[in-house]
Design a protein around this motif. Structure first.
Motif, mmCIF file in Angstrom:
data_model
loop_
_atom_site.group_PDB
_atom_site.id
_atom_site.type_symbol
_atom_site.label_atom_id
_atom_site.label_comp_id
_atom_site.label_asym_id
_atom_site.label_seq_id
_atom_site.Cartn_x
_atom_site.Cartn_y
_atom_site.Cartn_z
ATOM 1 N N GLY A 1 47.894 -50.717 -9.748
ATOM 2 C CA GLY A 1 47.807 -51.224 -11.115
ATOM 3 C C GLY A 1 48.989 -50.790 -11.953
ATOM 4 O O GLY A 1 50.043 -50.416 -11.430
ATOM 5 N N ALA A 2 48.788 -50.826 -13.257
ATOM 6 C CA ALA A 2 49.860 -50.506 -14.196
ATOM 7 C C ALA A 2 50.179 -49.026 -14.185
ATOM 8 O O ALA A 2 49.387 -48.200 -13.700
ATOM 9 C CB ALA A 2 49.455 -50.940 -15.610
ATOM 10 N N SER B 1 55.242 -51.958 -8.596
ATOM 11 C CA SER B 1 56.555 -52.392 -9.067
ATOM 12 C C SER B 1 57.537 -51.229 -9.156
ATOM 13 O O SER B 1 58.728 -51.391 -8.904
ATOM 14 C CB SER B 1 56.436 -53.065 -10.434
ATOM 15 N N ALA B 2 57.032 -50.029 -9.504
ATOM 16 C CA ALA B 2 57.905 -48.859 -9.648
ATOM 17 C C ALA B 2 57.840 -47.929 -8.449
ATOM 18 O O ALA B 2 58.643 -46.993 -8.358
ATOM 19 C CB ALA B 2 57.526 -48.085 -10.909
ATOM 20 N N HIS B 3 56.880 -48.149 -7.526
ATOM 21 C CA HIS B 3 56.697 -47.296 -6.344
ATOM 22 C C HIS B 3 56.451 -45.850 -6.758
ATOM 23 O O HIS B 3 57.108 -44.917 -6.274
ATOM 24 C CB HIS B 3 57.905 -47.389 -5.407
ATOM 25 N N ILE B 4 55.481 -45.682 -7.621
ATOM 26 C CA ILE B 4 55.120 -44.349 -8.120
ATOM 27 C C ILE B 4 53.625 -44.134 -7.912
ATOM 28 O O ILE B 4 52.809 -45.007 -8.214
ATOM 29 C CB ILE B 4 55.467 -44.208 -9.617
ATOM 30 N N LEU B 5 53.275 -42.950 -7.379
ATOM 31 C CA LEU B 5 51.887 -42.559 -7.208
ATOM 32 C C LEU B 5 51.495 -41.642 -8.362
ATOM 33 O O LEU B 5 52.170 -40.649 -8.633
ATOM 34 C CB LEU B 5 51.690 -41.819 -5.882
ATOM 35 N N TYR B 6 50.399 -41.996 -9.032
ATOM 36 C CA TYR B 6 49.890 -41.190 -10.143
ATOM 37 C C TYR B 6 48.654 -40.424 -9.677
ATOM 38 O O TYR B 6 47.798 -40.967 -8.973
ATOM 39 C CB TYR B 6 49.543 -42.079 -11.336
ATOM 40 N N VAL B 7 48.562 -39.166 -10.107
ATOM 41 C CA VAL B 7 47.484 -38.271 -9.684
ATOM 42 C C VAL B 7 46.784 -37.740 -10.929
ATOM 43 O O VAL B 7 47.438 -37.291 -11.881
ATOM 44 C CB VAL B 7 48.041 -37.091 -8.860
ATOM 45 N N GLY B 8 45.458 -37.789 -10.900
ATOM 46 C CA GLY B 8 44.670 -37.216 -11.986
ATOM 47 C C GLY B 8 43.605 -36.293 -11.420
ATOM 48 O O GLY B 8 42.813 -36.695 -10.552
ATOM 49 N N VAL B 9 43.588 -35.047 -11.875
ATOM 50 C CA VAL B 9 42.584 -34.068 -11.447
ATOM 51 C C VAL B 9 41.768 -33.671 -12.670
ATOM 52 O O VAL B 9 42.326 -33.148 -13.646
ATOM 53 C CB VAL B 9 43.245 -32.819 -10.817
ATOM 54 N N VAL B 10 40.467 -33.958 -12.635
ATOM 55 C CA VAL B 10 39.574 -33.686 -13.758
ATOM 56 C C VAL B 10 38.586 -32.603 -13.349
ATOM 57 O O VAL B 10 37.920 -32.718 -12.304
ATOM 58 C CB VAL B 10 38.817 -34.957 -14.182
ATOM 59 N N ILE C 1 54.616 -38.933 -8.657
ATOM 60 C CA ILE C 1 55.746 -38.760 -7.744
ATOM 61 C C ILE C 1 56.221 -40.133 -7.280
ATOM 62 O O ILE C 1 55.448 -41.106 -7.264
ATOM 63 C CB ILE C 1 55.377 -37.902 -6.514
ATOM 64 N N ALA C 2 57.471 -40.212 -6.900
ATOM 65 C CA ALA C 2 57.989 -41.422 -6.263
ATOM 66 C C ALA C 2 57.559 -41.396 -4.806
ATOM 67 O O ALA C 2 57.761 -40.397 -4.096
ATOM 68 C CB ALA C 2 59.498 -41.477 -6.382
ATOM 69 N N LEU C 3 56.959 -42.494 -4.347
ATOM 70 C CA LEU C 3 56.413 -42.518 -2.982
ATOM 71 C C LEU C 3 56.420 -43.950 -2.456
ATOM 72 O O LEU C 3 56.091 -44.892 -3.178
ATOM 73 C CB LEU C 3 54.991 -41.962 -2.980
ATOM 74 N N ALA C 4 56.783 -44.091 -1.196
ATOM 75 C CA ALA C 4 56.790 -45.402 -0.557
ATOM 76 C C ALA C 4 55.382 -45.788 -0.129
ATOM 77 O O ALA C 4 54.504 -44.938 0.045
ATOM 78 C CB ALA C 4 57.729 -45.403 0.639
ATOM 79 N N SER D 1 52.750 -57.577 -11.138
ATOM 80 C CA SER D 1 53.565 -56.611 -11.882
ATOM 81 C C SER D 1 54.816 -57.281 -12.413
ATOM 82 O O SER D 1 55.213 -57.087 -13.569
ATOM 83 C CB SER D 1 53.933 -55.425 -10.984
ATOM 84 N N GLN D 2 55.452 -58.096 -11.548
ATOM 85 C CA GLN D 2 56.660 -58.783 -11.985
ATOM 86 C C GLN D 2 56.342 -59.809 -13.063
ATOM 87 O O GLN D 2 57.108 -59.990 -14.008
ATOM 88 C CB GLN D 2 57.337 -59.458 -10.802
ATOM 89 N N SER D 3 55.177 -60.480 -12.912
ATOM 90 C CA SER D 3 54.792 -61.472 -13.912
ATOM 91 C C SER D 3 54.554 -60.805 -15.258
ATOM 92 O O SER D 3 54.934 -61.332 -16.304
ATOM 93 C CB SER D 3 53.517 -62.209 -13.472
ATOM 94 N N GLN D 4 53.911 -59.615 -15.220
ATOM 95 C CA GLN D 4 53.695 -58.901 -16.474
ATOM 96 C C GLN D 4 55.016 -58.539 -17.113
ATOM 97 O O GLN D 4 55.203 -58.672 -18.321
ATOM 98 C CB GLN D 4 52.861 -57.635 -16.227
ATOM 99 N N SER D 5 55.970 -58.060 -16.293
ATOM 100 C CA SER D 5 57.281 -57.707 -16.837
ATOM 101 C C SER D 5 57.966 -58.941 -17.413
ATOM 102 O O SER D 5 58.545 -58.898 -18.505
ATOM 103 C CB SER D 5 58.155 -57.075 -15.752
ATOM 104 N N ARG D 6 57.900 -60.072 -16.638
ATOM 105 C CA ARG D 6 58.525 -61.296 -17.131
ATOM 106 C C ARG D 6 57.844 -61.788 -18.406
ATOM 107 O O ARG D 6 58.502 -62.243 -19.330
ATOM 108 C CB ARG D 6 58.483 -62.380 -16.053
ATOM 109 N N SER D 7 56.491 -61.688 -18.439
ATOM 110 C CA SER D 7 55.771 -62.144 -19.623
ATOM 111 C C SER D 7 56.159 -61.326 -20.841
ATOM 112 O O SER D 7 56.358 -61.861 -21.928
ATOM 113 C CB SER D 7 54.251 -62.040 -19.390
#
Length: 312
Positions: A38-39, A80-89, A141-144, A187-193
């Protein structure tokens, strides 16, 4: 024969058992959960960007399933950015201790990718931020894309009146990051929009500015100063309205022409007047001479009549 049958039966049993074990192992390998896509998420210590769809795994004390759940893990991947987001609650009644070296993401036991030392977030990867009041932490982090079998996420917490460790099960869990064409195109459509919306907004702003400028220019050109009004009126006045002299005489020429009653130049009008005056006396003299001739004729007739009468 019996020995051969026994050997064959044992071989078939071994093959069947091996196939069964392989069949059991295959689903286990295929069961690695997919990370939600997602975003992007702002790494700022606020969990407002996260949704239930991002929930990924429980984190246990010491990474053991038979111990209490100390925190919960959420993951999201930006294709789109190839980034993994982590949330620890932190779980209810538990708080995260801001121990930078003990709050981290690793692969295996040695490949650390981010920890509390990467705070505060600065817009470059990796990023890390603690949530207020020990509620947890966020990181990125940046991750493939691909499959990973040894994701190791750890948090230092305070529970049961003592510091505790909170980790994913056995300190290594599997995950799969997959981005299909739809995710990438969305993701690209959102950026283009967004770009198109900004361009349209800018174009509309420019159009409005141009329209306002044109309106102001037209207003400026349409309005004029008193001096301009006076000169314009004096310039257009002869062609639009008659002068006082013209109105009196009912003519369309200059004042001199109107006085003389003509439509040409003053000289021409005066010439016409001279001609008219000359024509008047000529007619009167003709009448007078006619009367005189009649009188003369009458006198001659009378005189001759008298002469005739006298001769008789």
């Amino acid at each position: 024969m019996n020995t051969r049958r026994r050997r064959l039966t044992s071989a078939l049993a071994a093959v069947t058992l091996g196939a069964s074990l392989i069949g059991l192992a295959a689903p286990a390998l295929a069961a690695a959960p997919n990370v939600a896509t997602g975003a992007s998420i702002g790494v700022d210590g606020s969990f407002a960007d996260w949704t239930i769809a991002d929930s990924f795994a429980d984190m246990y004390r010491a990474g053991k399933a038979d111990k209490p759940v100390e925190s919960r893990l959420s993951l999201r991947y930006d294709c789109s950015a190839h980034i993994l987001y982590v949330g620890v609650v932190a779980a209810d009644g538990v708080s995260v201790i801001a121990s930078d070296d003990d709050n981290f993401l690793k692969f295996g036991n040695t490949d650390k990718r981010v920890d509390g030392n990467d705070a505060p977030a600065d817009g470059t990867q990796p990023e890390f931020a603690y949530a207020p009041n020990g509620a947890g932490w966020e990181a990125s982090i940046a991750l493939a894309t691909g499959s990973y079998a040894d994701l190791n996420i750890h948090a230092q917490v305070f529970d049961d009146d003592a510091p505790q460790t909170s980790a994913v099960l056995d300190r290594a869990i599997a995950m799969t990051i997959a981005c299909d064409a739809t995710s990438g195109s969305q993701s690209q459509s959102q950026s283009r929009s967004q770009s198109q919306s900004q361009s349209q907004s800018q174009s509309q702003s420019q159009s409005q500015s141009q329209s306002q400028s044109q309106s102001q220019s037209q207003s400026a050109s349409a309005s004029f100063s008193p001096e301009e009004s006076t000169s314009s009126t004096s310039t257009q006045f002869p062609s639009q309205s008659k002068s006082a002299e013209q109105s009196v005489e009912g003519n369309t020429g200059t004042p001199e022409q109107s006085v003389q009653g003509g439509t040409g130049t003053p000289g021409a009008s005066m010439g016409n007047s001279s001609t008219s005056l000359g024509a008047g006396p000529s007619s009167a003299s003709t009448g007078v001479w006619g009367v005189l001739l009649l009188i003369s004729a009458a006198g001659l007739f009378i005189g001759r009549r008298r002469t005739v009468d006298a001769g008789r």
